[in-house]
Design a protein around this motif. Structure first.
Motif, PDB file in Angstrom:
ATOM      1  N   GLU A 309      -5.270  -5.481   5.315  1.00 35.35           N
ATOM      2  CA  GLU A 309      -5.700  -5.392   3.974  1.00 35.35           C
ATOM      3  C   GLU A 309      -6.240  -6.800   3.951  1.00 35.35           C
ATOM      4  OE1 GLU A 309      -3.174  -3.409   0.479  1.00 35.35           O
ATOM      5  OE2 GLU A 309      -2.155  -4.659   1.801  1.00 35.35           O
ATOM      6  N   PHE A 310      -7.573  -7.026   3.334  1.00 33.08           N
ATOM      7  CA  PHE A 310      -8.235  -8.349   2.882  1.00 33.08           C
ATOM      8  C   PHE A 310      -8.111  -8.296   1.554  1.00 33.08           C
ATOM      9  CE2 PHE A 310     -10.074  -8.075   7.044  1.00 33.08           C
ATOM     10  CZ  PHE A 310      -9.965  -9.429   7.489  1.00 33.08           C
ATOM     11  N   ALA A 311      -6.924  -8.660   0.949  1.00 27.33           N
ATOM     12  CA  ALA A 311      -6.587  -8.773  -0.511  1.00 27.33           C
ATOM     13  C   ALA A 311      -6.014  -9.958  -0.966  1.00 27.33           C
ATOM     14  CB  ALA A 311      -5.443  -7.730  -0.740  1.00 27.33           C
ATOM     15  N   GLY A 312      -6.683 -11.300  -0.460  1.00 27.47           N
ATOM     16  CA  GLY A 312      -6.254 -12.660  -0.915  1.00 27.47           C
ATOM     17  C   GLY A 312      -4.699 -12.644  -0.720  1.00 27.47           C
ATOM     18  N   TYR A 313      -4.247 -13.555  -1.300  1.00 26.94           N
ATOM     19  CA  TYR A 313      -2.760 -14.043  -1.107  1.00 26.94           C
ATOM     20  C   TYR A 313      -1.752 -13.200  -2.126  1.00 26.94           C
ATOM     21  CZ  TYR A 313      -4.401 -17.991   1.621  1.00 26.94           C
ATOM     22  OH  TYR A 313      -5.080 -18.758   2.449  1.00 26.94           O
ATOM     23  N   ASP A 314      -2.053 -11.796  -1.744  1.00 25.84           N
ATOM     24  CA  ASP A 314      -1.356 -10.814  -2.708  1.00 25.84           C
ATOM     25  C   ASP A 314       0.157 -10.479  -2.035  1.00 25.84           C
ATOM     26  OD1 ASP A 314      -0.091  -8.570  -3.656  1.00 25.84           O
ATOM     27  OD2 ASP A 314      -2.113  -7.339  -3.841  1.00 25.84           O
ATOM     28  N   SER A 315       1.093 -10.766  -2.572  1.00 27.27           N
ATOM     29  CA  SER A 315       2.413 -10.792  -1.711  1.00 27.27           C
ATOM     30  C   SER A 315       3.400  -9.580  -2.068  1.00 27.27           C
ATOM     31  CB  SER A 315       3.355 -12.130  -2.155  1.00 27.27           C
ATOM     32  OG  SER A 315       3.413 -12.237  -3.381  1.00 27.27           O
ATOM     33  N   ARG A 316       2.681  -8.483  -2.809  1.00 29.42           N
ATOM     34  CA  ARG A 316       3.333  -7.545  -2.946  1.00 29.42           C
ATOM     35  C   ARG A 316       3.283  -6.272  -1.870  1.00 29.42           C
ATOM     36  NH1 ARG A 316      -0.149  -5.815  -8.040  1.00 29.42           N
ATOM     37  NH2 ARG A 316      -1.823  -6.597  -6.668  1.00 29.42           N
ATOM     38  N   MET A 317       4.587  -5.523  -1.798  1.00 28.19           N
ATOM     39  CA  MET A 317       4.927  -4.815  -0.887  1.00 28.19           C
ATOM     40  C   MET A 317       4.017  -3.288  -1.306  1.00 28.19           C
ATOM     41  SD  MET A 317       6.342  -4.113   2.114  1.00 28.19           S
ATOM     42  CE  MET A 317       7.932  -4.911   2.355  1.00 28.19           C
ATOM     43  N   ASN A 318       2.995  -2.948  -0.397  1.00 24.03           N
ATOM     44  CA  ASN A 318       2.320  -1.782  -0.894  1.00 24.03           C
ATOM     45  C   ASN A 318       3.017  -0.442  -0.103  1.00 24.03           C
ATOM     46  OD1 ASN A 318       0.673   0.236  -1.161  1.00 24.03           O
ATOM     47  ND2 ASN A 318      -1.113  -1.116  -1.241  1.00 24.03           N
ATOM     48  N   GLY A 319       3.733   0.372  -0.878  1.00 26.75           N
ATOM     49  CA  GLY A 319       4.423   1.618  -0.401  1.00 26.75           C
ATOM     50  C   GLY A 319       3.399   2.416   0.429  1.00 26.75           C
ATOM     51  N   ASP A 320       2.234   2.527  -0.320  1.00 23.06           N
ATOM     52  CA  ASP A 320       1.121   3.593   0.396  1.00 23.06           C
ATOM     53  C   ASP A 320       0.991   3.032   1.720  1.00 23.06           C
ATOM     54  OD1 ASP A 320       1.051   4.992  -1.680  1.00 23.06           O
ATOM     55  OD2 ASP A 320      -0.962   4.095  -2.487  1.00 23.06           O
ATOM     56  N   ARG A 321       0.819   1.549   2.205  1.00 24.54           N
ATOM     57  CA  ARG A 321       0.503   1.318   3.580  1.00 24.54           C
ATOM     58  C   ARG A 321       1.700   1.633   4.336  1.00 24.54           C
ATOM     59  NH1 ARG A 321      -4.463   1.210   3.506  1.00 24.54           N
ATOM     60  NH2 ARG A 321      -4.790  -0.471   4.966  1.00 24.54           N
ATOM     61  N   LEU A 322       2.895   1.648   3.942  1.00 19.31           N
ATOM     62  CA  LEU A 322       4.049   1.831   4.898  1.00 19.31           C
ATOM     63  C   LEU A 322       4.235   3.390   5.060  1.00 19.31           C
ATOM     64  CD1 LEU A 322       6.727  -0.165   2.896  1.00 19.31           C
ATOM     65  CD2 LEU A 322       5.578  -0.712   5.326  1.00 19.31           C
ATOM     66  N   ARG A 323       3.720   4.115   3.977  1.00 17.19           N
ATOM     67  CA  ARG A 323       3.624   5.661   4.228  1.00 17.19           C
ATOM     68  C   ARG A 323       2.487   5.950   5.266  1.00 17.19           C
ATOM     69  NH1 ARG A 323       5.011   6.283  -0.770  1.00 17.19           N
ATOM     70  NH2 ARG A 323       2.822   6.055  -1.600  1.00 17.19           N
ATOM     71  N   LEU A 324       1.435   5.302   5.177  1.00 20.42           N
ATOM     72  CA  LEU A 324       0.178   5.531   6.132  1.00 20.42           C
ATOM     73  C   LEU A 324       0.832   5.221   7.644  1.00 20.42           C
ATOM     74  CD1 LEU A 324      -2.657   6.155   6.256  1.00 20.42           C
ATOM     75  CD2 LEU A 324      -3.239   3.561   5.999  1.00 20.42           C
ATOM     76  N   LEU A 325       1.417   4.306   7.919  1.00 18.81           N
ATOM     77  CA  LEU A 325       2.085   3.938   9.189  1.00 18.81           C
ATOM     78  C   LEU A 325       2.937   5.183   9.866  1.00 18.81           C
ATOM     79  CD1 LEU A 325       3.445   0.251   8.915  1.00 18.81           C
ATOM     80  CD2 LEU A 325       1.250   1.168   9.861  1.00 18.81           C
ATOM     81  N   ARG A 326       3.947   5.706   8.790  1.00 13.51           N
ATOM     82  CA  ARG A 326       4.795   6.836   9.394  1.00 13.51           C
ATOM     83  C   ARG A 326       3.758   7.899   9.451  1.00 13.51           C
ATOM     84  NH1 ARG A 326      10.149   7.089   8.596  1.00 13.51           N
ATOM     85  NH2 ARG A 326      11.070   5.307   7.459  1.00 13.51           N
TER      86      ARG A 326
END
Ligand SMILES: Cc1cc2nc3c(=O)[nH]c(=O)nc-3n(C[C@H](O)[C@H](O)[C@H](O)COP(=O)(O)OP(=O)(O)OC[C@H]3O[C@@H](n4cnc5c(N)ncnc54)[C@H](O)[C@@H]3O)c2cc1C
Length: 411
Positions: A309-326
């Motif tokens: 993710e190229f989103a600058g210094y965004d330090s939030r945990m994005n649940g959608d990205r974790l779901r995508l991994l699974r």
């Protein structure tokens, strides 16, 4: 000598500098080894010679504008540094530049792989090193055929060859894969380790050889007389320094005023999920080619990682990205991943436009050096980076040609 940044790169630099006889202090604004070097996939991959900037990369980046679940995500912003980075990246998306960068990447990968063999003998122990190889797995026949072209290029240009497995031979090699998987390419040279254990091992070793480690100690400024830095200013106080190495990974561009030049690194955010080992655990590291998802079957756990993710210094945990991994892993693996999650993690990869790290002296100083920008391969390139930097600082003949990593290279 002060090394700033206690990730895998700073730790390796501190080690080789100490080995060359220098007194070393290693500082970190947070805790030792808790940056990007903590929860990555731990692949040590001499096969990963090709940079992200290659033919076809611009098309893939543009497609992400329209695809919600793409492993690559760009949050376009009004940020001149980001646009300049993508411009430099786009200029290198051609075969000639990709191959040139690949040769320089390969020097660091091959040297590091050899150095790790030495380091794992006695210097770095209990890191769960497993030289079981890496499988590039393809879901579909067309992806297998596309990878055949990449394999030919890797073989012809770099002498890196994979073995093709399909049908029964793949079932026997890797029983954890679904039978619907089309095939896989195996790199025998690659291996994996557990990154947090690697960092603990580095810490033990650095302590034992007398490197002073200071945590919660951020570099705030350099005190210099013209081109020579004498001291570094930290939150509360200062440290005398005759030489300084900046190994601050994805944070490095934020130091541009102190370093007196812009540093073209963008944070490329990736995620990982760690759980206990499934019953039917893969035998070696896996890379799911179409989904760009990596699987690390560690001795004490099991990790799925990736996404960019190229989103600058965004330090939030994005649940959608974790779901995508699974969800991606479930397409390839027989056993559903349903055990409790032991750790959800994200890290900022220090991405450079050409895929090469910066290793060398900063132009504005006689005694300040940079070792940053190892993109997706910091673990795989760390020992050679530390060794090369120590050679450059101590005036020994470098064991590999340092020119491609020069901080001042073509902008
Ligand atoms: C999901 C994921 C999977 C990955 N998988 C792999 C893999 O399988 N194999 C591989 O080779 N690579 C992998 N990588 C890439 C690898 O993790 C990075 O390239 C590597 O960790 C970068 O190391 P570093 O030491 O440069 O940065 P970091 O580990 O981030 O260390 C930089 C340190 O600098 C400190 N710092 C920042 N600013 C200051 C300051 N002002 N003063 C003092 N200290 C400061 C930070 O606190 C941090 O500890 C992966 C990355 C991700 C995100």
């Amino acid at each position: 000598m002060v090394v700033v940044g206690a990730g895998v790169i700073g730790a390796s630099c501190a080690y080789y500098l100490r080995q060359s006889g220098l007194a070393v202090t290693l500082i970190d604004s947070g805790q030792f080894g808790r940056g990007c070097s903590h929860g990555n996939c731990g692949f040590v991959s001499p096969s990963h010679v090709l940079p992200l900037a290659g033919p076809g990369a611009i098309g893939s980046t543009l497609k992400t504008l329209f695809k919600r679940n793409s492993p690559l995500k760009v949050r376009w912003r009004l940020d001149p540094a980001m646009w300049s980075w993508f411009w430099q990246f786009a200029r290198r998306c051609n075969k000639r530049d990709a191959i040139a960068a690949g040769h320089a990447i390969q020097q660091l990968l091959v040297s590091s792989r050899t150095l790790y063999d030495e380091l794992f003998q006695a210097t770095l122990t209990d890191v769960e090193w497993d030289p079981a190889g890496l499988l590039f797995v393809c879901l579909t026949g067309p992806a297998m055929d596309r990878y055949a072209q990449t394999n030919r290029l890797l073989q012809n240009e770099f002498g890196v060859a994979a073995t093709r497995f399909e049908g029964q031979s793949l079932k026997e090699l890797e029983p954890s894969l679904k039978s619907s998987v089309a095939g896989a390419w195996r790199y025998a040279t690659d291996g994996q380790l557990r990154p947090d254990k690697l960092m603990s091992a580095w810490r033990r070793r650095l302590d034992s050889i007398g490197v002073e480690i200071r945590e919660n100690c951020a570099l705030r400024d350099l005190v210099a007389e013209r081109r020579v830095a004498h001291r570094i200013l930290i939150d509360r106080g200062e440290i005398d320094a005759d030489q300084v190495v900046i190994a601050t990974g994805a944070w490095t561009p934020r130091l541009h005023k102190i370093l007196r030049c812009p540093i073209p690194i963008q944070p490329g955010k990736g995620y990982s999920l760690t759980m206990s080992r499934p019953q039917l655990c893969p035998r070696s590291s896996l890379m799911f080619e179409e989904h760009r998802v990596a699987i690390s079957p560690m001795q004490s756990g099991f990790r799925i990682g990736s996404t960019m993710e190229f989103a600058g210094y965004d330090s939030r945990m994005n649940g959608d990205r974790l779901r995508l991994l699974r969800e991606s892993a479930a397409l390839y693996l027989k056993e559903p991943l349903q055990g409790p999650t032991l750790e959800e993690w994200w890290g900022w990869r220090p991405m450079t436009p050409d895929g090469l790290p910066f290793i060398g002296r900063l132009q504005a100083f006689d005694n300040v050096y940079l070792a940053a920008g190892h993109s997706m391969l910091g673990v795989s390139m760390a020992p050679a980076t530390g060794k090369l930097l120590a050679e450059l600082i101590s005036g020994c003949a470098p064991h590999i040609d340092p020119a491609p990593y020069a901080v001042s290279r073509g902008r």
